[in-house]
Write a protein that holds these residues in place. Structure first.
Motif, PDB file in Angstrom:
ATOM      1  N   VAL A 161       0.834  -1.203   0.000  1.00 35.15           N
ATOM      2  CA  VAL A 161       0.000   0.000   0.000  1.00 35.15           C
ATOM      3  C   VAL A 161       0.868   1.252   0.000  1.00 35.15           C
ATOM      4  O   VAL A 161       1.971   1.259   0.545  1.00 35.15           O
ATOM      5  N   ILE A 179       0.441   5.428   0.765  1.00 33.39           N
ATOM      6  CA  ILE A 179      -0.452   6.437   1.342  1.00 33.39           C
ATOM      7  C   ILE A 179       0.244   7.791   1.250  1.00 33.39           C
ATOM      8  O   ILE A 179       1.415   7.920   1.615  1.00 33.39           O
ATOM      9  N   ALA A 200      -9.414   6.114  -1.215  1.00 34.49           N
ATOM     10  CA  ALA A 200      -8.853   4.785  -0.916  1.00 34.49           C
ATOM     11  C   ALA A 200      -9.951   3.761  -1.111  1.00 34.49           C
ATOM     12  O   ALA A 200     -11.137   4.089  -0.998  1.00 34.49           O
ATOM     13  N   MET A 207      -8.542  -0.503   2.929  1.00 40.87           N
ATOM     14  CA  MET A 207      -7.732   0.673   3.301  1.00 40.87           C
ATOM     15  C   MET A 207      -8.620   1.814   3.783  1.00 40.87           C
ATOM     16  O   MET A 207      -8.281   2.505   4.731  1.00 40.87           O
ATOM     17  N   ALA A 227      -4.567   7.218  -1.517  1.00 41.76           N
ATOM     18  CA  ALA A 227      -4.002   5.910  -1.211  1.00 41.76           C
ATOM     19  C   ALA A 227      -4.130   4.984  -2.412  1.00 41.76           C
ATOM     20  O   ALA A 227      -5.082   5.077  -3.186  1.00 41.76           O
ATOM     21  N   SER A 260      -3.537   0.774  -3.443  1.00 37.59           N
ATOM     22  CA  SER A 260      -3.253  -0.582  -3.020  1.00 37.59           C
ATOM     23  C   SER A 260      -2.762  -1.369  -4.224  1.00 37.59           C
ATOM     24  O   SER A 260      -3.422  -1.397  -5.260  1.00 37.59           O
ATOM     25  N   THR A 268      -1.656  -1.653   5.611  1.00 36.42           N
ATOM     26  CA  THR A 268      -2.028  -0.269   5.931  1.00 36.42           C
ATOM     27  C   THR A 268      -1.584   0.090   7.348  1.00 36.42           C
ATOM     28  O   THR A 268      -1.047   1.180   7.578  1.00 36.42           O
TER      29      THR A 268
END
Length: 172
Positions: free
Chosen positions: A99, A101, A112, A116, A130, A132, A145
């Motif tokens: 992930v 962020i 997100a 998440m 964010a 993933s 996360t």
């Protein structure tokens, strides 16, 4: 994760909101047929920098969720939240999930997906970007996360660790 210091929090003095991330029906094949039970991933947070996740397993959905909430309250961490976003960008990895962020400007919202989003909203982050990558398995994404959030440091902590003034942290 190597040199990450875990910031533990006690659950007794905080009011939490819980979010159900995922629930799965799992099957155990026995001599007499199939035995069904449920597995629930739950994220709890006070929406003010404290978050935790837990896994609950039981024969009934409600029992699995309540076990997950109890487990989550035992695994709480403190996360720095500055002006509704995070202090700096960070990555986290757990198993096959990766992930990324990144802080965002006020008014952006929580950009997100899925697991998440539940974690970031429970922390109390209002504006964040964010992404993933890799596995979309909710277990792995939640843990990745949490690993990413554990790496965050606010400017005051950085100035203390380096032994310099806050001004020097910002201006170099």
């Amino acid at each position: 994760m190597g040199n990450v210091d875990i910031k533990r929090v006690k659950s007794s003095e905080i009011e939490f909101k819980d979010r159900l991330v995922s629930i799965q029906r799992v099957t155990k094949v026995t001599k007499g047929g199939r035995a069904f039970s449920f597995s629930a991933i739950v994220v709890v947070g006070n929406e003010n920098g404290v978050v935790g996740y837990g896994l609950g397993k039981a024969k009934e959905v409600t029992a699995a969720i309540s076990k997950g909430i109890d487990d989550a309250k035992k695994n709480l961490i403190k996360v720095p939240v500055l002006k509704g976003t995070i202090p700096h960008d960070t990555t986290g990895k757990y198993s096959g999930a990766l992930v990324y962020i990144k802080p965002a400007a006020p008014g952006t919202g929580v950009i997100a997906g899925g697991a998440m989003r539940a974690v970031l909203e429970s922390v109390g982050v209002k504006d964040v970007l964010a992404k993933s990558k890799g596995s979309s398995n909710p277990h792995s994404v939640v843990k990745a996360t949490i690993h990413a959030l554990l790496q965050l440091k606010d400017p005051f902590t950085v100035s203390q660790l380096r032994g310099v003034s806050l001004e020097k942290v910002f201006k170099g």
